[in-house]
Design a protein around this motif. Structure first.
Motif, mmCIF file in Angstrom:
data_model
loop_
_atom_site.group_PDB
_atom_site.id
_atom_site.type_symbol
_atom_site.label_atom_id
_atom_site.label_comp_id
_atom_site.label_asym_id
_atom_site.label_seq_id
_atom_site.Cartn_x
_atom_site.Cartn_y
_atom_site.Cartn_z
ATOM 1 N N VAL A 95 0.861 -1.189 0.000
ATOM 2 C CA VAL A 95 0.000 0.000 0.000
ATOM 3 C C VAL A 95 0.895 1.235 0.000
ATOM 4 O O VAL A 95 1.571 1.534 0.991
ATOM 5 N N ASN A 96 0.917 1.922 -1.131
ATOM 6 C CA ASN A 96 1.663 3.175 -1.244
ATOM 7 C C ASN A 96 0.752 4.298 -0.754
ATOM 8 O O ASN A 96 -0.030 4.870 -1.515
ATOM 9 N N ASN A 97 0.883 4.586 0.526
ATOM 10 C CA ASN A 97 -0.055 5.495 1.181
ATOM 11 C C ASN A 97 0.531 6.854 1.530
ATOM 12 O O ASN A 97 -0.192 7.844 1.564
ATOM 13 N N ALA A 98 1.821 6.922 1.793
ATOM 14 C CA ALA A 98 2.419 8.151 2.318
ATOM 15 C C ALA A 98 2.069 9.363 1.462
ATOM 16 O O ALA A 98 2.181 9.335 0.238
ATOM 17 N N GLY A 99 1.630 10.421 2.118
ATOM 18 C CA GLY A 99 1.280 11.631 1.395
ATOM 19 C C GLY A 99 1.062 12.777 2.363
ATOM 20 O O GLY A 99 0.816 12.568 3.554
ATOM 21 N N ILE A 100 1.160 14.007 1.842
ATOM 22 C CA ILE A 100 0.901 15.179 2.666
ATOM 23 C C ILE A 100 -0.068 16.101 1.932
ATOM 24 O O ILE A 100 -0.120 16.111 0.697
ATOM 25 N N GLU A 101 -0.844 16.836 2.679
ATOM 26 C CA GLU A 101 -1.732 17.866 2.139
ATOM 27 C C GLU A 101 -0.994 19.191 2.203
ATOM 28 O O GLU A 101 -0.319 19.479 3.212
ATOM 29 N N THR A 102 -1.063 19.957 1.129
ATOM 30 C CA THR A 102 -0.428 21.274 1.123
ATOM 31 C C THR A 102 -1.461 22.304 0.684
ATOM 32 O O THR A 102 -2.145 22.110 -0.321
ATOM 33 N N ILE A 103 -1.549 23.398 1.441
ATOM 34 C CA ILE A 103 -2.547 24.432 1.181
ATOM 35 C C ILE A 103 -1.855 25.775 0.968
ATOM 36 O O ILE A 103 -0.893 26.108 1.666
ATOM 37 N N GLY A 104 -2.343 26.523 -0.011
ATOM 38 C CA GLY A 104 -1.798 27.849 -0.276
ATOM 39 C C GLY A 104 -1.833 28.155 -1.757
ATOM 40 O O GLY A 104 -1.928 27.250 -2.589
ATOM 41 N N PHE A 105 -1.791 29.442 -2.094
ATOM 42 C CA PHE A 105 -1.724 29.818 -3.502
ATOM 43 C C PHE A 105 -0.408 29.324 -4.102
ATOM 44 O O PHE A 105 0.636 29.346 -3.443
ATOM 45 N N THR A 106 -0.479 28.908 -5.347
ATOM 46 C CA THR A 106 0.666 28.302 -6.031
ATOM 47 C C THR A 106 1.951 29.101 -5.849
ATOM 48 O O THR A 106 3.012 28.527 -5.569
ATOM 49 N N TRP A 107 1.870 30.399 -6.002
ATOM 50 C CA TRP A 107 3.063 31.244 -5.977
ATOM 51 C C TRP A 107 3.519 31.589 -4.557
ATOM 52 O O TRP A 107 4.578 32.170 -4.373
ATOM 53 N N GLU A 108 2.702 31.234 -3.564
ATOM 54 C CA GLU A 108 3.061 31.537 -2.178
ATOM 55 C C GLU A 108 3.650 30.342 -1.435
ATOM 56 O O GLU A 108 4.224 30.495 -0.358
#
Length: 284
Positions: free
Chosen positions: A92-105
């Protein structure tokens, strides 16, 4: 005997990012099904805690530290697991992170971490383990963590969303490659809807723009109030994986709504647009 127990009992499971969230839930469930669970995480403390829970309930588990953003570490993991435990039945390839913010920021470091963990971690997890599975010639299962986000778009969640679109297309191609090889290896794309996990906790957002914390709190509260119980969701996931389903959904109606919206978008060939629900969310 249930389908998932029949498929997995006595086998070896390798789960990345299993020290928290969906990965930890899947690790616990695999342990309940009688698998030897290799619990991998970038944090030794988290991996050992989950492995300890499995063993406390009479299961078998091994905690290993792995940074999936580094392909050589996945190569090392595959060799170590094969040498120590033998053939892997479930990856199970599960590892991941959520990233929030405007692309350029979003800072360079956070962009690179998101792409390397969410995309390259899955690609190189398959690349490292698949040769061993193919050589073994035994039934095996590879499950990659996509998301209902693989069929939708959301501004300020761009980094995460684009990685899940990539995971979905990768898994589709991998499924066809296994067909071409006539290999007994089942490929699944896991599309969790909303499960109660720690992915939106404030501590997970290190390196994001400062104003990402507001969006992160809104999503955290939504998940806490309306999300599906983690253990229940992971049970559903492994049942569907064991059945050999490619589309694995915890909340099928949520997946269907996202897919239907995407189909309509392609048919209309109109510019992207925000739903009223998304506007309300982003207005917070």
């Amino acid at each position: 005997m249930t389908t998932d127990r029949q498929a997995f009992e006595g086998g070896v499971a390798v789960i990345t990012g299993a020290g928290a969230g969906i990965g930890s839930g899947l690790a616990r469930r695999a342990g309940e099904l009688g698998m030897t669970v290799v619990v991998t995480d970038i944090s030794a403390e988290r991996a050992e805690a989950v492995a300890g829970e499995i063993k406390a309930k009479g299961g078998k588990a091994e905690a290993l530290v792995v940074d999936v953003s580094k392909p050589t570490e996945l190569d090392r993991l595959a060799k170590q697991v094969h040498d120590q435990f033998g053939d892997v039945r479930l990856l199970v390839n599960n590892a991941g992170i959520e990233t929030i913010g405007f692309t350029w920021e979003i800072p360079i470091e956070r962009w690179e971490a998101t792409l390397n963990i969410n995309i390259h971690g899955i690609v190189h997890g398959v690349r490292a383990f698949a040769p061993y599975m193919l050589d073994a010639g035994k039934p095996a299962w590879i499950a990659n963590l996509a998301s209902v986000g693989a069929f939708s778009v959301m501004p300020t969640q761009t980094a995460y969303i684009m990685t899940k679109h990539a995971v979905q297309s990768f898994s589709e191609c991998l499924y066809l490659e296994m067909q071409l090889k006539e290999a007994p290896i089942h490929v699944s794309s896991i599309m969790p809807g909303m499960l109660k996990t720690s992915i939106f906790e404030a501590s997970a957002g290190q390196g994001e723009p400062a104003d990402a914390s507001t969006h992160r709190k809104v999503m955290h509260d939504l998940m806490a109030n309306y999300g599906m119980d983690l253990a229940e969701g992971c049970k559903v996931i492994l049942e569907q994986v064991a059945e050999g389903k490619f589309w694995v959904s915890t909340q099928p109606e949520m997946t269907q709504a996202a897919v239907d919206g995407r189909i309509q978008f392609f048919r209309d060939q109109a510019p992207p647009f925000l739903s009223e629900q998304a506007k309300q969310l982003l207005a917070h």
